[in-house]
Design an enzyme around this catalytic site. Sequence first.
Site, mmCIF file in Angstrom:
data_model
loop_
_atom_site.group_PDB
_atom_site.id
_atom_site.type_symbol
_atom_site.label_atom_id
_atom_site.label_comp_id
_atom_site.label_asym_id
_atom_site.label_seq_id
_atom_site.Cartn_x
_atom_site.Cartn_y
_atom_site.Cartn_z
ATOM 1 N N SER A 1 78.133 32.666 -0.111
ATOM 2 C CA SER A 1 78.509 32.927 1.282
ATOM 3 C C SER A 1 78.197 34.363 1.650
ATOM 4 C CB SER A 1 80.010 32.679 1.402
ATOM 5 O OG SER A 1 80.496 33.189 2.605
ATOM 6 N N TYR B 1 89.261 33.861 -1.487
ATOM 7 C CA TYR B 1 88.115 32.946 -1.350
ATOM 8 C C TYR B 1 86.807 33.702 -1.567
ATOM 9 C CZ TYR B 1 84.350 30.439 0.956
ATOM 10 O OH TYR B 1 83.135 29.859 1.232
ATOM 11 N N LYS C 1 83.661 33.427 -4.621
ATOM 12 C CA LYS C 1 82.206 33.302 -4.452
ATOM 13 C C LYS C 1 81.503 34.443 -5.190
ATOM 14 C CE LYS C 1 82.209 29.544 -2.220
ATOM 15 N NZ LYS C 1 81.750 28.336 -2.911
HETATM 16 P P1 NAD Z 1 83.976 20.940 2.551
HETATM 17 O O1 NAD Z 1 85.409 21.220 2.275
HETATM 18 O O2 NAD Z 1 83.657 20.032 3.684
HETATM 19 O O3 NAD Z 1 83.257 20.389 1.228
HETATM 20 C C1 NAD Z 1 83.676 20.735 -0.061
HETATM 21 C C2 NAD Z 1 83.899 19.443 -0.812
HETATM 22 O O4 NAD Z 1 84.285 19.732 -2.153
HETATM 23 C C3 NAD Z 1 85.007 18.584 -0.204
HETATM 24 O O5 NAD Z 1 84.500 17.283 -0.008
HETATM 25 C C4 NAD Z 1 86.113 18.592 -1.257
HETATM 26 O O6 NAD Z 1 86.842 17.383 -1.272
HETATM 27 C C5 NAD Z 1 85.327 18.826 -2.524
HETATM 28 N N1 NAD Z 1 86.043 19.475 -3.628
HETATM 29 C C6 NAD Z 1 86.749 20.641 -3.602
HETATM 30 N N2 NAD Z 1 87.182 20.953 -4.836
HETATM 31 C C7 NAD Z 1 86.733 19.971 -5.672
HETATM 32 C C8 NAD Z 1 86.835 19.729 -7.061
HETATM 33 N N3 NAD Z 1 87.483 20.576 -7.873
HETATM 34 N N4 NAD Z 1 86.250 18.632 -7.577
HETATM 35 C C9 NAD Z 1 85.577 17.757 -6.769
HETATM 36 N N5 NAD Z 1 85.444 17.937 -5.451
HETATM 37 C C10 NAD Z 1 86.011 19.033 -4.907
HETATM 38 O O7 NAD Z 1 83.251 22.356 2.747
HETATM 39 P P2 NAD Z 1 81.778 22.706 3.230
HETATM 40 O O8 NAD Z 1 81.891 23.436 4.510
HETATM 41 O O9 NAD Z 1 80.920 21.515 3.114
HETATM 42 O O10 NAD Z 1 81.392 23.780 2.126
HETATM 43 C C11 NAD Z 1 80.649 23.451 0.957
HETATM 44 C C12 NAD Z 1 80.522 24.698 0.102
HETATM 45 O O11 NAD Z 1 79.902 25.732 0.865
HETATM 46 C C13 NAD Z 1 81.862 25.273 -0.373
HETATM 47 O O12 NAD Z 1 81.704 25.751 -1.689
HETATM 48 C C14 NAD Z 1 82.104 26.414 0.591
HETATM 49 O O13 NAD Z 1 82.900 27.405 0.022
HETATM 50 C C15 NAD Z 1 80.681 26.923 0.834
HETATM 51 N N6 NAD Z 1 80.524 27.639 2.100
HETATM 52 C C16 NAD Z 1 80.924 27.055 3.266
HETATM 53 C C17 NAD Z 1 80.800 27.769 4.469
HETATM 54 C C18 NAD Z 1 81.273 27.159 5.760
HETATM 55 O O14 NAD Z 1 81.509 27.925 6.723
HETATM 56 N N7 NAD Z 1 81.416 25.845 5.887
HETATM 57 C C19 NAD Z 1 80.270 29.080 4.480
HETATM 58 C C20 NAD Z 1 79.837 29.628 3.266
HETATM 59 C C21 NAD Z 1 79.974 28.897 2.081
HETATM 60 N N1 UFG Z 2 86.893 33.364 16.410
HETATM 61 C C1 UFG Z 2 87.634 33.391 17.579
HETATM 62 N N2 UFG Z 2 88.561 32.415 17.771
HETATM 63 C C2 UFG Z 2 88.782 31.416 16.878
HETATM 64 C C3 UFG Z 2 88.020 31.393 15.700
HETATM 65 C C4 UFG Z 2 87.091 32.390 15.485
HETATM 66 O O1 UFG Z 2 87.467 34.289 18.404
HETATM 67 O O2 UFG Z 2 89.654 30.560 17.112
HETATM 68 C C5 UFG Z 2 85.871 34.406 16.196
HETATM 69 C C6 UFG Z 2 86.100 35.258 14.977
HETATM 70 O O3 UFG Z 2 86.952 36.349 15.270
HETATM 71 C C7 UFG Z 2 84.665 35.673 14.622
HETATM 72 C C8 UFG Z 2 83.834 34.453 15.038
HETATM 73 O O4 UFG Z 2 84.640 33.735 15.973
HETATM 74 O O5 UFG Z 2 84.276 36.767 15.411
HETATM 75 C C9 UFG Z 2 83.478 33.532 13.893
HETATM 76 O O6 UFG Z 2 84.668 33.186 13.184
HETATM 77 P P1 UFG Z 2 84.711 31.978 12.121
HETATM 78 O O7 UFG Z 2 86.113 31.863 11.625
HETATM 79 O O8 UFG Z 2 84.091 30.766 12.697
HETATM 80 O O9 UFG Z 2 83.714 32.484 10.973
HETATM 81 P P2 UFG Z 2 83.765 33.788 10.051
HETATM 82 O O10 UFG Z 2 82.513 34.569 10.352
HETATM 83 O O11 UFG Z 2 85.037 34.498 10.157
HETATM 84 O O12 UFG Z 2 83.704 33.159 8.586
HETATM 85 C C10 UFG Z 2 82.847 32.077 8.225
HETATM 86 C C11 UFG Z 2 83.523 31.222 7.165
HETATM 87 C C12 UFG Z 2 83.669 31.995 5.888
HETATM 88 C C13 UFG Z 2 82.334 32.545 5.472
HETATM 89 C C14 UFG Z 2 81.744 33.367 6.581
HETATM 90 C C15 UFG Z 2 80.385 33.889 6.239
HETATM 91 O O13 UFG Z 2 84.808 30.821 7.604
HETATM 92 O O14 UFG Z 2 84.121 31.148 4.880
HETATM 93 O O15 UFG Z 2 81.635 32.581 7.768
HETATM 94 O O16 UFG Z 2 79.617 32.860 5.742
HETATM 95 F F1 UFG Z 2 82.491 33.314 4.385
#
Ligand code: NAD
Ligand code: UFG
Length: 338
Positions: free
Chosen positions: A124, A149, A153
């Site tokens: 991330s 979190y 990562k």
């Molecule tokens: P998500 O929660 O939709 O998907 C993660 C999946 O992993 C879920 O289906 C959950 O049930 C499963 N899971 C969690 N722990 C587990 C375990 N121990 N064994 C088996 N299954 C397990 O999340 P996502 O948005 O699809 O994210 C996928 C990956 O990308 C995650 O590692 C997350 O940290 C990373 N990531 C997500 C974002 C974002 O904004 N969505 C940003 C950066 C990184």
């Molecule tokens: N924001 C609002 N109102 C809300 C939610 C968010 O104003 O209700 C704003 C935040 O302050 C920020 C922007 O929208 O300026 C984006 O916020 P998000 O929560 O959607 O995303 P972040 O950039 O904070 O974080 C996301 C994921 C993290 C990841 C990161 C970088 O939640 O897990 O992107 O990949 F690490």
Amino acid sequence: MNVLVTGGAGYIGSHTCVELIHAGHTPIVIDNLRNSNPKSLDRVREITGQTVALYEGDVRDEALLERIFDENEIHCAIHFAGLKAVGESCAIPLEYYQNNLCSTMTLCKVMGKRGVKGIIFSSSATVYSGDNEMPLRENSRTGNCTNPYGWTKYMGEQILRDIAKADPQWSVVLLRYFNPVGAHESGKIGEHPNGIPNNLMPYISQTAIGKREKLSVFGNDYATHDGTGVRDYIHVVDLARGHVAAVNYLCEHKGEAVFNLGTGTGYSVLDMVKAFETANGVKVPYVIAPRRPGDLDTCYADPAKSAQILGWTAKHDQNDMCRDTWNWQSQNPNGFDD
Ligand code: NAD
Ligand code: UFG
């Protein structure tokens, strides 16, 4: 290739299963369904015509992983499984470290034993420290994470880097995602956040559909063009295709490599609100609220390395992101719940 997809029933995982199938690969999913619904994989079948094998269980369950390797000829893994809520990670840090780190270590242990040494890891932009110049490059400073979190990562990357250093047979690709949004254009799969969304786009779409009264814009006094926070939003289908590019890269390279998956363009919160209203002809009422602790003013990627080495660039624009988010939300007001 047969690709073990951990967390494959989740948001990014399900979209990646679709793109893997389109590219001729076979995803095999392990997911404990803690944050997902198996219906996502039924929908993947509806989109692609291909059934995805689902092993329901925990990646930390070594015996289950052994069984998956006994029953399938796995060629590499994409490791999505993990907990991802920043706020929750501050409340239950031990569970985050346990889940996110032990799953990575157990997976690598079994893969190593089986001689399957290619892994793509969901990292991330949160691993970058907050004092970098924009845009963020893969060699920008990391660390100083603001929550558990983020540290999982950061540590996950380090564990994988060390594994690749110790054994030159390993191929490790660390993908640093920026802000994934949107949904498959069919509207059949998308993000289904549990409870009140933390992230901007699901909050916008739930406000537009009337589930939330109004969006709180967290701060309008940042050093950005309109005072609201700027992020690099990337369409989840582009992100999924980045994983297919990484699978191709894994086949030809050993060692460790890290890539940003972002667009290189930053949009503010108010830019996203306006784009959503325009793309979909809906209103998104909002109020200006105090800043959210831990937020940066601006965060966006330099995606040049991914373009040059993976041959991957994001193709969907802001309008596509807003349209597809709404398409999914309006077709599935309760996500995968009936
Ligand atoms: P998500 O929660 O939709 O998907 C993660 C999946 O992993 C879920 O289906 C959950 O049930 C499963 N899971 C969690 N722990 C587990 C375990 N121990 N064994 C088996 N299954 C397990 O999340 P996502 O948005 O699809 O994210 C996928 C990956 O990308 C995650 O590692 C997350 O940290 C990373 N990531 C997500 C974002 C974002 O904004 N969505 C940003 C950066 C990184
Ligand atoms: N924001 C609002 N109102 C809300 C939610 C968010 O104003 O209700 C704003 C935040 O302050 C920020 C922007 O929208 O300026 C984006 O916020 P998000 O929560 O959607 O995303 P972040 O950039 O904070 O974080 C996301 C994921 C993290 C990841 C990161 C970088 O939640 O897990 O992107 O990949 F690490």
